[in-house]
Design an enzyme around this catalytic site. Structure first.
Site, PDB file in Angstrom:
ATOM      1  N   ASP A 104       0.949  -1.144   0.197  1.00 48.47           N
ATOM      2  CA  ASP A 104       0.057   0.077   0.079  1.00 48.47           C
ATOM      3  C   ASP A 104       0.932   1.314   0.127  1.00 48.47           C
ATOM      4  O   ASP A 104       1.824   1.469   0.624  1.00 48.47           O
ATOM      5  CB  ASP A 104      -0.888   0.166   1.204  1.00 48.47           C
ATOM      6  N   LYS A 134      -0.654  -0.531  -4.401  1.00 48.46           N
ATOM      7  CA  LYS A 134      -2.059  -0.044  -4.403  1.00 48.46           C
ATOM      8  C   LYS A 134      -2.178   1.427  -3.686  1.00 48.46           C
ATOM      9  O   LYS A 134      -1.511   1.617  -2.746  1.00 48.46           O
ATOM     10  CB  LYS A 134      -2.821  -1.017  -3.359  1.00 48.46           C
ATOM     11  N   GLU A 203     -14.632  -0.841  -2.192  1.00 49.23           N
ATOM     12  CA  GLU A 203     -14.956  -0.862  -0.749  1.00 49.23           C
ATOM     13  C   GLU A 203     -16.080  -0.315  -0.293  1.00 49.23           C
ATOM     14  O   GLU A 203     -16.518   1.073  -0.685  1.00 49.23           O
ATOM     15  CB  GLU A 203     -13.791  -0.220   0.248  1.00 49.23           C
TER      16      GLU A 203
END
Length: 286
Positions: A104, A134, A203
């Site tokens: 991340d 990400k 999400e």
């Protein structure tokens, strides 16, 4: 007979539970989308846990900034630093042999623009050895995605509820409800796909909208609180295994009560020490 070059070798026949002497790559992820194969992703933050998931056949491991909440003791993901992500990503890479490890990009390491994103992502690739990174954001992050991909760094994008924006949201609300919000989420997903992202995390998105996004994209979607029609599903491993205390998000399913089991083991050890049962003769040198 001439052996095929690495670029010519066929991709994995199956992501979950498959075998092979090499790591999963973004080519394998793309091939799974073409086959209609669903696949699992879990977070990991250390070598030992990552090795368990790797041996279990989990094809993609995310070293998420969720480490802030469940590993480092922060109240949100916002305080997580790039140094922390790099250190723990390197541990996950060392603990695995097959999983694609995605690192991340934490808050404040790519928002300034594409050049900052490239500088941050380069550290994750060179110092930690991750196979992809990400980052959060749709249209607003498309320039960052495009430069990273053109520079040789695969990118997994993340739209819908983006936890790094918790202060702007005032919490963790479901995203994409209402026509205007739904259209914006679709634009965000297509923007990062067009910029070169190899997958898109969705999400906290209504299931119907997530299904529409999944149908409209040529790259796989990874759902977390986005219904069953996404190409893949991800959970934070401490949520999945029952290590997280307190109230859990609606989308979490617990597959183990590890917090209870670990607490029980700690109490049994303590009682053995207090009662004189440990160490016993078989644990003693002479």
């Amino acid at each position: 007979m001439t052996q095929p070059s690495p670029a010519q070798k066929p991709v994995a026949k199956s992501l979950y539970g498959g075998s092979g002497a090499r790591r999963i790559t973004v080519r394998d992820i793309a091939a799974a989308k073409e086959r209609g194969e669903k696949w699992p992703m879990l977070t990991a933050y250390d070598a030992m846990t990552a090795s368990v998931f790797d041996e279990a056949g989990i094809p993609v491991l995310l070293v998420g900034d969720s480490m802030g909440n469940c590993h480092l003791g922060y109240e949100s993901t916002v305080p997580v630093t790039l140094d922390e992500i790099v250190m723990l990503s390197a541990a996950v890479v060392r603990g695995t042999t097959r999983s694609l490890v995605v690192g991340d990009l934490p808050f404040g390491t790519y928002q300034e623009g594409a050049v900052q994103a490239l500088r941050s992502a380069t550290r994750l690739v060179k110092e930690a050895g991750v196979g992809a990174v990400k980052l959060e954001g749709g249209e607003r992050s498309a320039d960052q995605v495009e430069l990273l991909v053109s520079s040789g760094i695969p990118v997994m994008a993340h739209v819908g509820l983006t936890p790094q924006s918790v202060n702007a949201y005032g919490g963790y609300p479901v995203q994409g409800r209402g026509e205007e919000a739904a259209q914006q989420l679709l634009r965000d997903a297509k923007a990062v796909q067009d910029a070169g992202a190899f997958a898109v995390v969705l999400e906290a998105v209504p299931a119907e909208l997530a299904a529409e996004v999944t149908r409209s994209l040529g790259v796989p979607t990874v759902g977390i609180g986005a219904g069953a029609d996404c190409d893949a599903q991800v959970l934070v491993w401490t949520d999945m295994a029952g290590m997280t205390a307190g109230r859990l998000p609606k989308f979490v399913k617990q597959y183990l009560q590890m917090r209870e089991l670990l607490g029980g083991a700690a109490k049994a050890f303590a009682e053995d020490v207090v009662g004189g049962a440990f160490p016993a003769e078989e644990h003693t040198f002479h």
